[in-house]
Design a protein around this motif. Structure first.
Motif, mmCIF file in Angstrom:
data_model
loop_
_atom_site.group_PDB
_atom_site.id
_atom_site.type_symbol
_atom_site.label_atom_id
_atom_site.label_comp_id
_atom_site.label_asym_id
_atom_site.label_seq_id
_atom_site.Cartn_x
_atom_site.Cartn_y
_atom_site.Cartn_z
ATOM 1 N N LEU A 14 0.846 -1.179 0.000
ATOM 2 C CA LEU A 14 0.000 0.000 0.000
ATOM 3 C C LEU A 14 0.886 1.236 0.000
ATOM 4 O O LEU A 14 1.698 1.434 0.909
ATOM 5 C CB LEU A 14 -0.908 0.008 1.232
ATOM 6 C CG LEU A 14 -1.673 1.305 1.522
ATOM 7 C CD1 LEU A 14 -2.589 1.678 0.355
ATOM 8 C CD2 LEU A 14 -2.469 1.184 2.821
ATOM 9 N N ASP A 15 0.748 2.068 -1.015
ATOM 10 C CA ASP A 15 1.468 3.341 -1.106
ATOM 11 C C ASP A 15 0.465 4.444 -0.779
ATOM 12 O O ASP A 15 -0.394 4.779 -1.595
ATOM 13 C CB ASP A 15 2.038 3.513 -2.514
ATOM 14 C CG ASP A 15 2.911 4.751 -2.640
ATOM 15 O OD1 ASP A 15 2.722 5.701 -1.857
ATOM 16 O OD2 ASP A 15 3.776 4.774 -3.540
ATOM 17 N N ARG A 16 0.573 4.998 0.410
ATOM 18 C CA ARG A 16 -0.409 5.990 0.843
ATOM 19 C C ARG A 16 -0.258 7.322 0.096
ATOM 20 O O ARG A 16 -1.230 8.062 -0.048
ATOM 21 C CB ARG A 16 -0.302 6.206 2.348
ATOM 22 C CG ARG A 16 -0.697 4.976 3.174
ATOM 23 C CD ARG A 16 -0.843 5.318 4.642
ATOM 24 N NE ARG A 16 -1.106 4.126 5.453
ATOM 25 C CZ ARG A 16 -2.310 3.595 5.649
ATOM 26 N NH1 ARG A 16 -3.365 4.151 5.085
ATOM 27 N NH2 ARG A 16 -2.450 2.515 6.398
ATOM 28 N N GLU A 17 0.940 7.614 -0.360
ATOM 29 C CA GLU A 17 1.125 8.849 -1.113
ATOM 30 C C GLU A 17 0.533 8.731 -2.515
ATOM 31 O O GLU A 17 -0.085 9.680 -3.030
ATOM 32 C CB GLU A 17 2.607 9.205 -1.198
ATOM 33 C CG GLU A 17 3.211 9.614 0.137
ATOM 34 C CD GLU A 17 4.633 10.106 -0.024
ATOM 35 O OE1 GLU A 17 5.116 10.170 -1.183
ATOM 36 O OE2 GLU A 17 5.266 10.413 1.006
ATOM 37 N N ALA A 18 0.718 7.567 -3.144
ATOM 38 C CA ALA A 18 0.198 7.374 -4.500
ATOM 39 C C ALA A 18 -1.256 6.894 -4.486
ATOM 40 O O ALA A 18 -1.882 6.799 -5.545
ATOM 41 C CB ALA A 18 1.071 6.369 -5.249
ATOM 42 N N ASN A 19 -1.751 6.569 -3.293
ATOM 43 C CA ASN A 19 -3.133 6.091 -3.149
ATOM 44 C C ASN A 19 -3.408 4.844 -3.999
ATOM 45 O O ASN A 19 -4.359 4.808 -4.783
ATOM 46 C CB ASN A 19 -4.135 7.199 -3.509
ATOM 47 C CG ASN A 19 -4.092 8.349 -2.535
ATOM 48 O OD1 ASN A 19 -3.896 8.143 -1.337
ATOM 49 N ND2 ASN A 19 -4.267 9.559 -3.032
#
Length: 335
Positions: free
Chosen positions: A95-100
């Motif tokens: 999960l990449d929270r910056e790239a959503n």
């Protein structure tokens, strides 16, 4: 200090952000691949036989409250290994929270004589769930099926509510390690590999096999080697010996087959049962007649290569006559 609560249809909790949703939904379900069990192919990683490529099968997963859906098989790429040492890579969902977004990622390991898998990130910023480990052998860019190990973690299916019929017939599937509850009968069940087991009081008949884990223990003492009194006329015997640890028990029955039989009886026993001491006495059938020793029992260990030892003596006042019998039970310790 700020107190927050959500979701609501109005007020401060009417709109929540991604992090708040993750906190909220992350507790609804364990992170992992949505699958009934490891036999299912959802998000399974496999070798393709082609250079630098792996196949990830379509499937669903949950990660930090976020849903992931792969609607068709995906090709994941790994680097060639140009070194003389093997390497182990790890395939994960990240999960990449910056790239959503959540994506399949191949984490490259380090070549070594004993290569180590890259760790799984469990942090808030970029949490991962493992899918597979892949061994990339020295000087190659191709992996074979044996190089890929399934490491998927699965979401918990919780406790399934079963009808009485489903509990007894197994018509509703429980996956391995899952529990089910039949509210009508008030019974819990657990799926152990292909067997559904009722959980409860182990003294109940239906749980007898589960309580013992299907281990069967049988006990049968060894018989005295000769099977009878050795070469002593006028007697018959039925005797057995047992040894537990260093404790030996010799028990049985002597019966006179004639009047005035021999007063010495010799049993042949294995060397492992040789006693520390000799001369353990035991009473006659009727203690009121105890007066003199009329029968002495000896043990010949290992066919006579070790000294004969006295096991005990029977005391009785009456003259020995045919049909007279004695029960004996001798317990002693070995070295």
């Amino acid at each position: 200090m700020t107190e927050r609560s959500y979701p609501f249809d109005a007020g401060d909790g009417a709109a929540i952000n991604e992090a708040q949703w993750s906190y909220l939904a992350g507790g609804w379900q364990d992170d992992g691949v949505e699958s009934p069990g490891p036999w299912n192919t959802a998000l399974r990683v496999s070798a393709t036989g082609q250079p630098n490529t792996l196949r990830v099968t379509a499937g669903h997963a949950k990660l930090a409250g976020i849903h992931y859906h792969l609607d068709a098989d995906l090709t994941a790429l790994y680097d060639s290994n140009a070194t003389s040492l093997p390497r182990v890579d790890r395939v994960v969902l990240r999960l990449d929270r910056e790239a959503n977004r959540i994506t399949v990622v191949v984490k490259k390991g380090a070549p070594a004589a004993s290569p180590v898998l890259p760790p799984v990130d469990r942090s808030w910023n970029s949490p991962e769930i493992p899918l597979a480990s892949v061994t990339v052998k020295a000087n190659t860019n191709i992996v074979v099926p044996a190089d890929v190990v399934d490491c998927r973690e699965f979401t918990s299916n919780g406790v399934q509510v079963l009808s009485t019929a489903a509990a007894s017939t197994g018509s509703r599937q429980l996956v391995e390690g899952q529990m089910g509850y039949d509210p009508t009968a008030g019974k819990f069940y657990a799926q152990e590999k292909t067997q559904r087991i009722q959980i409860g009081d182990a003294t109940k008949a239906e749980l007898a096999n589960y309580a013992t884990k299907n281990h069967t223990h049988s006990y049968m003492p060894n018989t005295v080697t000769s099977g009878s009194v050795s070469a002593m006329s006028g007697w018959s015997s039925a005797a057995r010996w047992t040894k537990i640890g260093n404790i030996v028990q010799v028990a049985g029955r002597l019966s006179a087959t004639q009047d005035n039989p021999s007063t010495s009886n010799v049993f042949t026993l294995p060397l492992e049962t040789i006693p520390v001491l000799s001369g353990v006495e035991f009473p006659a059938v009727d203690p009121s007649y105890v007066e003199t020793a009329i029968v002495t029992i000896y043990a010949d260990y290992n066919g006579g290569s070790s000294p004969q030892r006295t096991l005990g003596q029977i005391y009785h006042k009456k003259q020995l006559t045919s049909g007279m019998g004695f029960l004996f039970n001798i317990t002693y310790i070995t070295p």
